[in-house]
Design an enzyme around this catalytic site. Structure first.
Site, PDB file in Angstrom:
ATOM      1  N   GLY A  12       0.721  -1.382   0.051  1.00  0.00           N
ATOM      2  CA  GLY A  12       0.022   0.155   0.079  1.00  0.00           C
ATOM      3  C   GLY A  12       0.921   1.241  -0.116  1.00  0.00           C
ATOM      4  O   GLY A  12       0.248   2.342   0.443  1.00  0.00           O
ATOM      5  N   SER A  13       2.002   1.307  -0.535  1.00  0.00           N
ATOM      6  CA  SER A  13       2.904   2.400  -0.623  1.00  0.00           C
ATOM      7  C   SER A  13       1.958   3.620  -1.514  1.00  0.00           C
ATOM      8  O   SER A  13       1.738   4.734  -1.131  1.00  0.00           O
ATOM      9  CB  SER A  13       3.999   2.298  -1.484  1.00  0.00           C
ATOM     10  OG  SER A  13       3.999   2.129  -2.649  1.00  0.00           O
ATOM     11  N   ASN A  14       1.446   3.268  -2.662  1.00  0.00           N
ATOM     12  CA  ASN A  14       0.583   4.064  -3.335  1.00  0.00           C
ATOM     13  C   ASN A  14      -0.707   4.718  -2.614  1.00  0.00           C
ATOM     14  O   ASN A  14      -1.043   5.899  -2.483  1.00  0.00           O
ATOM     15  CB  ASN A  14      -0.090   3.551  -4.588  1.00  0.00           C
ATOM     16  CG  ASN A  14       0.998   3.395  -6.004  1.00  0.00           C
ATOM     17  OD1 ASN A  14       1.332   4.356  -6.498  1.00  0.00           O
ATOM     18  ND2 ASN A  14       1.903   2.419  -5.863  1.00  0.00           N
ATOM     19  N   LEU A  85      -5.214  -7.342  -6.436  1.00  0.00           N
ATOM     20  CA  LEU A  85      -4.918  -8.508  -7.221  1.00  0.00           C
ATOM     21  C   LEU A  85      -6.126  -9.309  -7.713  1.00  0.00           C
ATOM     22  O   LEU A  85      -6.012 -10.184  -8.537  1.00  0.00           O
ATOM     23  CB  LEU A  85      -3.695  -9.423  -6.487  1.00  0.00           C
ATOM     24  CG  LEU A  85      -2.375  -8.765  -6.289  1.00  0.00           C
ATOM     25  CD1 LEU A  85      -1.452  -9.662  -5.694  1.00  0.00           C
ATOM     26  CD2 LEU A  85      -1.846  -8.304  -7.577  1.00  0.00           C
ATOM     27  N   ASN A 102      -7.095   1.979 -12.336  1.00  0.00           N
ATOM     28  CA  ASN A 102      -6.148   1.078 -11.836  1.00  0.00           C
ATOM     29  C   ASN A 102      -4.733   1.712 -12.331  1.00  0.00           C
ATOM     30  O   ASN A 102      -4.701   2.475 -13.290  1.00  0.00           O
ATOM     31  CB  ASN A 102      -6.084  -0.151 -12.588  1.00  0.00           C
ATOM     32  CG  ASN A 102      -5.098  -1.067 -12.080  1.00  0.00           C
ATOM     33  OD1 ASN A 102      -4.819  -1.414 -10.952  1.00  0.00           O
ATOM     34  ND2 ASN A 102      -4.676  -1.906 -13.064  1.00  0.00           N
ATOM     35  N   HIS A 104      -0.833   0.443 -13.549  1.00  0.00           N
ATOM     36  CA  HIS A 104      -0.094  -0.836 -13.893  1.00  0.00           C
ATOM     37  C   HIS A 104       1.211  -0.267 -14.225  1.00  0.00           C
ATOM     38  O   HIS A 104       1.837   0.806 -14.583  1.00  0.00           O
ATOM     39  CB  HIS A 104      -0.545  -1.372 -15.247  1.00  0.00           C
ATOM     40  CG  HIS A 104      -0.007  -2.576 -15.809  1.00  0.00           C
ATOM     41  ND1 HIS A 104      -0.234  -3.783 -14.933  1.00  0.00           N
ATOM     42  CD2 HIS A 104       1.082  -2.792 -16.353  1.00  0.00           C
ATOM     43  CE1 HIS A 104       0.563  -4.680 -15.608  1.00  0.00           C
ATOM     44  NE2 HIS A 104       1.305  -4.275 -16.394  1.00  0.00           N
ATOM     45  N   ASP A 145      -6.177  -5.276 -17.088  1.00  0.00           N
ATOM     46  CA  ASP A 145      -5.196  -4.190 -17.631  1.00  0.00           C
ATOM     47  C   ASP A 145      -5.786  -3.876 -19.155  1.00  0.00           C
ATOM     48  O   ASP A 145      -4.562  -3.595 -20.009  1.00  0.00           O
ATOM     49  CB  ASP A 145      -3.797  -4.727 -17.851  1.00  0.00           C
ATOM     50  CG  ASP A 145      -3.105  -5.091 -16.412  1.00  0.00           C
ATOM     51  OD1 ASP A 145      -3.442  -4.360 -15.463  1.00  0.00           O
ATOM     52  OD2 ASP A 145      -2.461  -6.093 -16.431  1.00  0.00           O
ATOM     53  N   GLU A 174       4.825   6.294 -10.149  1.00  0.00           N
ATOM     54  CA  GLU A 174       3.605   6.152  -9.697  1.00  0.00           C
ATOM     55  C   GLU A 174       3.195   6.968  -8.453  1.00  0.00           C
ATOM     56  O   GLU A 174       2.054   7.551  -8.464  1.00  0.00           O
ATOM     57  CB  GLU A 174       3.477   4.741  -8.876  1.00  0.00           C
ATOM     58  CG  GLU A 174       3.581   3.419 -10.021  1.00  0.00           C
ATOM     59  CD  GLU A 174       3.455   2.151  -9.483  1.00  0.00           C
ATOM     60  OE1 GLU A 174       3.048   1.343 -10.313  1.00  0.00           O
ATOM     61  OE2 GLU A 174       3.707   2.073  -8.155  1.00  0.00           O
TER      62      GLU A 174
HETATM   63  C1  GRF Z   1       2.136  -0.960  -7.976  1.00  0.00           C
HETATM   64  O1  GRF Z   1       3.342  -0.994  -8.571  1.00  0.00           O
HETATM   65  C2  GRF Z   1       0.916  -0.731  -9.011  1.00  0.00           C
HETATM   66  O2  GRF Z   1       1.385  -0.535 -10.107  1.00  0.00           O
HETATM   67  C3  GRF Z   1       0.529  -2.127  -9.110  1.00  0.00           C
HETATM   68  O3  GRF Z   1       0.736  -2.815  -7.722  1.00  0.00           O
HETATM   69  C4  GRF Z   1       1.911  -2.166  -7.063  1.00  0.00           C
HETATM   70  C5  GRF Z   1       1.246  -1.776  -5.787  1.00  0.00           C
HETATM   71  O4  GRF Z   1       2.433  -1.325  -4.992  1.00  0.00           O
HETATM   72  N1  GRF Z   1      -0.697  -2.109  -9.620  1.00  0.00           N
HETATM   73  P1  GRF Z   1       2.251  -0.716  -3.504  1.00  0.00           P
HETATM   74  O5  GRF Z   1       1.516  -1.553  -2.776  1.00  0.00           O
HETATM   75  O6  GRF Z   1       1.210   0.325  -3.672  1.00  0.00           O
HETATM   76  O7  GRF Z   1       3.429  -0.200  -3.032  1.00  0.00           O
END
Ligand code: GRF
Length: 189
Positions: A12-14, A85, A102, A104, A145, A174
């Site tokens: 969950g870094s994003n 996922l 989403n 990718h 995708d 990202e």
């Molecule tokens: C990211 O690389 C995103 O592009 C993909 O899953 C990853 C999630 O990374 N769909 P994080 O858990 O947000 O670090």
């Protein structure tokens, strides 16, 4: 005000960057984090950042009535996938048309599809000898995708870059772009 939920299966870094970006935002509020995995790191992050979270295990995603009721009750207007996922069920895609997006970690339409996630993507890009890679932010449809592309950004790959280095470059893109693209997309619909 638009209420958005983040769907994530991993660290969950994003999700964290997105939650921070939309704190005190004028038009967008992150109201919920949903994971299909109890052990997903994103759940701890949500707690630390004060965002409610819930776990919906894989088998429950087919319960159309329950799922739609849950999201209606929470007044969710759209979904942000950030490392989620599971395949999003068709009834949800239909109900939230254009409002599920989403990210990718490659330049679609190359290096996408089932099984193309995490390190596998960067490994495939490296093996193919690509001189650049990047991110694709797209609408979600019934095929992995494959939805309409909203935004792409790229970075170069040096011959000396390994999979880890590529992953870091992509992750940086990202974190820079995803919140702003979410903002623009949900403003326009
Ligand atoms: C990211 O690389 C995103 O592009 C993909 O899953 C990853 C999630 O990374 N769909 P994080 O858990 O947000 O670090």
């Amino acid at each position: 005000m638009k209420n958005l939920a983040i769907l994530a299966s991993g660290s969950g870094s994003n999700a964290e960057v997105i939650i921070r970006y939309f704190r005190n935002h004028e038009t967008i509020r992150i109201v919920l984090v949903i994971s299909n995995k109890v052990e997903a790191g994103v759940l701890e992050k949500a707690e630390r950042l004060g965002i409610p979270s819930m776990v919906i295990p894989k088998k429950c995603w087919q319960e159309e009535t329950d799922i739609l009721k849950t999201f209606n009750n929470k007044q969710i207007d759209g979904f942000i996938l950030a490392g989620f996922l599971l395949q999003v069920p068709p009834f949800l895609i239909e109900r939230y048309s254009k409002r599920i997006i989403n990210i990718h970690p490659a330049l679609l339409p190359k290096f996408g599809g089932k099984g193309m996630y995490g390190k596998q993507v960067h490994q495939a890009v490296k093996m193919a000898g690509e001189s650049n890679t990047g991110i694709t932010i797209h609408e979600v449809n019934e095929v992995y995708d494959d939805g309409e592309i909203i935004f792409q950004a790229s970075c170069s790959i040096l011959p000396t870059d390994d999979v880890e280095t590529i992953a870091l470059k992509v992750q940086e893109l990202e974190h820079i772009h995803y919140p702003k693209v979410i903002e623009g997309h949900f403003k326009s619909i």
